[in-house]
Scaffold this active site. Structure first.
Site, PDB file in Angstrom:
ATOM      1  N   LYS A 171      -3.378  13.789 -36.949  1.00  0.00           N
ATOM      2  CA  LYS A 171      -4.509  14.355 -36.184  1.00  0.00           C
ATOM      3  C   LYS A 171      -5.103  15.611 -36.834  1.00  0.00           C
ATOM      4  O   LYS A 171      -5.937  15.497 -37.715  1.00  0.00           O
ATOM      5  CB  LYS A 171      -4.104  14.582 -34.729  1.00  0.00           C
ATOM      6  CG  LYS A 171      -3.694  13.253 -34.042  1.00  0.00           C
ATOM      7  CD  LYS A 171      -3.620  13.340 -32.553  1.00  0.00           C
ATOM      8  CE  LYS A 171      -3.023  12.112 -31.904  1.00  0.00           C
ATOM      9  NZ  LYS A 171      -3.947  11.044 -31.578  1.00  0.00           N
ATOM     10  N   TYR A 219       5.241   7.964 -27.089  1.00  0.00           N
ATOM     11  CA  TYR A 219       4.565   6.965 -27.925  1.00  0.00           C
ATOM     12  C   TYR A 219       4.609   7.476 -29.362  1.00  0.00           C
ATOM     13  O   TYR A 219       4.251   8.629 -29.634  1.00  0.00           O
ATOM     14  CB  TYR A 219       3.114   6.815 -27.475  1.00  0.00           C
ATOM     15  CG  TYR A 219       2.294   5.857 -28.311  1.00  0.00           C
ATOM     16  CD1 TYR A 219       2.486   4.485 -28.236  1.00  0.00           C
ATOM     17  CD2 TYR A 219       1.305   6.346 -29.176  1.00  0.00           C
ATOM     18  CE1 TYR A 219       1.722   3.613 -28.998  1.00  0.00           C
ATOM     19  CE2 TYR A 219       0.536   5.472 -29.934  1.00  0.00           C
ATOM     20  CZ  TYR A 219       0.746   4.107 -29.852  1.00  0.00           C
ATOM     21  OH  TYR A 219      -0.010   3.239 -30.600  1.00  0.00           O
ATOM     22  N   ASP A 223       8.247  14.270 -33.465  1.00  0.00           N
ATOM     23  CA  ASP A 223       6.935  13.658 -33.668  1.00  0.00           C
ATOM     24  C   ASP A 223       5.882  14.665 -33.196  1.00  0.00           C
ATOM     25  O   ASP A 223       5.594  14.765 -32.000  1.00  0.00           O
ATOM     26  CB  ASP A 223       6.848  12.343 -32.880  1.00  0.00           C
ATOM     27  CG  ASP A 223       5.482  11.673 -33.053  1.00  0.00           C
ATOM     28  OD1 ASP A 223       4.583  12.292 -33.664  1.00  0.00           O
ATOM     29  OD2 ASP A 223       5.319  10.534 -32.577  1.00  0.00           O
TER      30      ASP A 223
HETATM   31  N1  HOZ Z   1      -3.220   6.192 -28.521  1.00  0.00           N
HETATM   32  C1  HOZ Z   1      -4.218   7.187 -28.668  1.00  0.00           C
HETATM   33  C2  HOZ Z   1      -4.048   8.295 -27.724  1.00  0.00           C
HETATM   34  N2  HOZ Z   1      -2.737   8.712 -27.460  1.00  0.00           N
HETATM   35  C3  HOZ Z   1      -5.580   6.611 -28.499  1.00  0.00           C
HETATM   36  C4  HOZ Z   1      -6.144   6.295 -29.793  1.00  0.00           C
HETATM   37  C5  HOZ Z   1      -7.613   5.891 -29.745  1.00  0.00           C
HETATM   38  O1  HOZ Z   1      -7.994   5.103 -28.917  1.00  0.00           O
HETATM   39  O2  HOZ Z   1      -8.350   6.371 -30.567  1.00  0.00           O
END
Ligand code: HOZ
Length: 428
Positions: free
Chosen positions: A265, A142, A237
């Site tokens: 992050k 992702y 990534d």
């Molecule tokens: N897509 C995020 C984890 N891989 C989640 C993001 C969120 O809900 O804060």
């Protein structure tokens, strides 16, 4: 109705699904999302005032623990001088210098506000630099929610069993080729057939959005040599893995030098901040130097930069990663042992402060293997742990995160709770 239930009902009236990011809705595990009112160190508190040991860590940023006093102080101090200028600042140079010092493949970088922006911009840059359209991504990885990357993606798309998205014209993804993770043959075949048309390959060098999946050394080596051979840009990534699996990210562990890296992050310390950077000759194609356009009002936001700088300072203190890794290992070993004792098909793996828990006989190496894990068991585990005041991400397809604030006592309590939950799963 308790307060979480009340708030979820209210939220659903004004926010689609009651949440601002899909996985938070508890859709795949059932039940009511916990509305969080406060976080401190290793804990979060919900609106019912229930305290949880937290292994979500805001999905990765909270590596030094939630609301670390030094990070809060840095943010407070800087905020007094203004929240956003839309102009260059000295602090953003310091943050760029610091990242460049820690991650040697990055010679220049640009700050943005989210991982999605970082990967979207890096892809555009790679296309502009090579003059080619096609990109390769891997199944279950992702890279945020920009159109061309929402193909067989992980995270929320995988959680809800629909790995691509409506609303993305087929024309937009025509140039996105998706290959299985860790499949050297498929990669070689694609490069042999159309290598000269590939702008870039983007990969999570340790995947964390189909749960945690690690690359084999042969796969990474082929990736590097094939991209080099065919003039394609290799994009790592590291939004999730950067400063998380090790100070220098996954690239420092595997000895592979990517051309571009995306980060997020941890570098924002809990504030909206991300970056993309890499080879200076590629970065020179970005506007205003080059013709690849990229911009943002909040890019390099001073408050986010202050949080990021302080977080990077803390994680470089002596013994930070040693202790983080030991805690993560101890937790995973405890889980493995507890599952073995009652005969649950379970395994785990960990790198630095990131770990994966699988209801499967073997650690998965691809999306296909991961999708065979027992999601019914995960649901029972998730709720069993939540009932015992321990929070994991509400999906079998997300990685988990340890912080420096978690204590050996937290770990023992977590393992003790898991032993109870595993026993209940088997014996009813
Ligand atoms: N897509 C995020 C984890 N891989 C989640 C993001 C969120 O809900 O804060």
């Amino acid at each position: 109705m308790n307060r979480n239930e009340q708030l979820f009902e209210q939220a659903k009236k004004v926010i689609p699904g009651g949440v601002n990011s899909p996985v938070r809705a508890f859709g795949s595990v059932g039940g009511i999302p916990r509305f969080i009112k406060k976080a401190q160190g290793a804990y979060v508190w919900d609106e019912n005032n229930t305290q949880y040991i937290d292994y979500v860590g805001s999905w990765g940023p909270a590596i030094v623990g939630h609301a670390h006093p030094e990070v809060i102080e840095a943010v407070r101090t800087v905020a007094l001088d203004g929240l956003s200028f839309g102009a260059p600042t000295e602090a953003e140079i310091r943050l760029a210098e610091e990242i460049i010092r820690i991650v040697p493949s990055v010679q220049q970088l640009r700050l943005v506000s989210s991982g999605t922006e970082a990967t979207m911009s890096a892809i555009r840059l790679a296309r502009g630099f090579t003059g080619r359209d096609n990109i390769i991504k891997f199944e279950g990885c992702y890279h945020g929610h920009s159109d061309s990357l929402l193909v067989k993606a992980g995270s929320g798309l995988l959680t809800f069993g629909n790995p691509s998205s409506a609303g993305v014209p087929a024309d937009f993804t025509r140039h996105t080729l998706v290959l299985p993770y860790n499949d050297v043959e498929a990669l070689q075949k694609t490069f042999t057939e159309i290598g000269s048309q590939i702008a870039c390959v983007i990969i999570e060098p340790i995947a964390g959005n189909m749960n945690m999946v690690q690359p084999t050394p042969e796969f990474l080596q082929s990736l590097r040599s094939l991209t080099e051979q065919h003039g394609a840009v290799l994009i790592y990534d590291e939004v999730m893995t950067g400063f998380r699996v090790a100070l220098g990210g996954a690239q420092s562990l595997h000895g592979i030098t990517p051309d571009l890296t995306t980060m997020g992050k941890v570098i924002g310390g809990g504030m909206p901040l991300a970056a993309f950077g890499g080879r200076a000759d590629i970065m020179a194609c970005i506007s205003p130097l080059g013709s690849v356009y990229q911009a943002g009002t909040l890019s390099g936001n001073p408050v986010a930069v202050a949080a990021g700088l302080k977080t990077l300072e803390i994680i470089q203190r002596k013994g930070f990663y040693e202790s983080l890794s030991l805690h993560t290992q101890a937790l995973c070993q405890g889980f493995d042992q507890a599952a073995k004792e009652v005969g649950v098909a379970f395994c785990s793996q960990n790198v630095g402060g990131m770990f994966g828990l699988y209801f499967a006989e073997q650690v998965p190496q691809s999306y296909t293997e991961m999708s065979r894990s027992n999601t019914e068991y995960f649901k029972q585990f998730f709720h069993g742990m939540l009932d015992r005041h321990i929070a994991f991400g509400p999906s079998a397809f997300e990685a988990c995160f340890m912080s420096a604030a978690h204590t050996t006592e937290n770990i023992a309590d977590t393992v003790g709770a898991a032993a109870e939950v595993f026993t209940k799963m088997v014996r009813g």
